[in-house]
Write an enzyme that holds these catalytic residues in place. Structure first.
Site: not given
Length: 397
Positions: A194, A216
């Protein structure tokens, strides 16, 4: 004097320790870790040894040494503060052809305890002609070089972990990941990371490691968390070792439990490696304790991701009515509403506040204000907000 270095496999074997002071207190836990059956003979022992005896991890006979105590021992440690007793223990051990370490006299000892440090499954043991302090410094330097990657130590017979490891990366500085977390990260074939995980940890990975940026992932009809779970499980089922790397601790507002459940439900082996939570480490990095003797005896960690109101599960009124420290994570956006809710509950507007941004990193910034001014005080994500008397400490870092 030259020595022959050797590792002793003491599992299930009797070991005699004579003396219960600080040296015995340091050596005995290692003997227990090796699986030895430890007998400590001493009139008094340290708190550590007393606790180990109370838990049944060693046997303690509260008396002085007597001839014959080591009849069944495979290994003896003489660690009293009386050289004459140590000499007698060593002499008896030698007469029975049992190796004995004397803690008080390296030259008179038939065996030495080597200084030890470890990294990535490697144990480094160093001898320095009886100079244990020097040996310890060398061992730790070698281990530190191994942890940093300065030493290329590939495994000839690598047994890669299986499944998924949920690793907390700590509050920001890459050096604050745990040794276990770093060891598993070095063995990863896939890393799902992350945005709060330290970039430096990712930079050390080989080019053959797949790095998945969780922020993403295309999620379509699914939530991002569901897609993260799916990626971890899919890669693990392909036979790859996956590390889910998160900033702080994944079980403190990090959905770690959901990821654990996903792996268990899928039958994927999973290991949890806790991380240093920014809720405590962030304030500490700024010199602010979350509790302090004579000042405050409790603290609450709350998420500010959801503002006060029907959707929030936090009892803001109760937190406002108390006088304990309140630590807020993910609260930059909603800090004004939270301050208003705490004051509505009874917390004075004059309550000290510290805002610690990018804690433990080179970009760490600390801002001070009163609770009434929190909403208009500059703050940027990621930030830990500390509310309470401890935030008034003048001796911040």
């Amino acid at each position: 004097m030259s020595v022959y270095e050797v590792g002793l496999r003491l599992h299930g074997k009797a070991v005699l320790v004579v003396g219960g002071g600080t040296i015995a207190g340091r050596r005995v836990p290692r003997l227990i870790d090796a699986g030895a059956r430890v007998l400590v003979v001493a009139p008094e022992v340290t708190t550590t040894l007393s606790d180990l005896a109370a838990s049944g991890e060693l046997q303690w006979e509260r008396r002085g040494w007597r001839p014959g105590d080591g009849d069944d021992a495979w290994f003896v440690l003489a660690a009293t503060d009386d050289p004459a007793v140590n000499a007698a223990v060593a002499a008896e051990a030698e007469s029975r052809r049992t190796w004995c370490v004397r803690s008080d006299d390296a030259e008179a000892s038939d065996a030495w305890t080597l200084a030890r440090a470890a990294f990535d499954g490697v144990s480094v043991a160093v001898s320095a002609s009886g100079d244990l302090a020097r040996a310890a410094a060398v061992a730790e330097a070698v281990a530190a070089a191994g942890r940093s990657g300065a030493i290329d130590a590939p495994r000839a017979r690598r047994v890669r972990p299986a499944g998924v490891a949920l690793v907390g990366a700590g509050p920001g500085d890459a050096d604050l990941i745990t040794l276990r977390g770093l060891e598993l990260l070095r063995q990863a074939e896939v890393v799902v990371s992350d945005r709060l995980a330290p970039q430096e940890l990712l930079d050390m990975l080989g080019d053959d490691v797949e790095i998945v940026d969780a922020a993403k992932l295309p999620y379509g009809r699914h939530t991002t968390q569901e897609q993260i779970n799916a990626v971890m499980v899919e890669r693990a089922r392909e036979g790859k070792f996956v590390v889910r790397l998160k900033g702080g601790d994944g079980f403190v507002f990090g959905r770690g439990a959901e990821e654990l459940d996903a792996c268990l439900d899928a039958g994927v082996p999973v290991e949890v490696v806790p991380g240093l939570s920014s809720s405590i480490a962030g304030p500490a990095a700024a010199g602010v304790p979350v509790t302090e003797r004579g000042v405050v005896h409790d603290f609450t960690v709350a998420t500010g991701h959801v503002p006060p109101g029907p959707q929030s599960l936090v009892d803001w009124h109760a937190l406002g009515a108390g006088n304990g420290t309140v630590v807020l994570l993910m609260a930059v956006k909603n800090r004004a509403a939270i301050a208003a809710a705490l004051m509505a509950g009874g917390r004075p507007g004059s309550t000290p506040v510290r805002i610690v941004e990018s804690a433990t990193t080179k970009n760490q910034t600390v801002r001070e204000c009163r609770l009434a001014d929190l909403g208009v005080t500059e703050a940027h994500h990621p930030a830990v907000i500390v509310i309470g008397a401890v935030a008034a400490r003048a001796r911040g870092l």
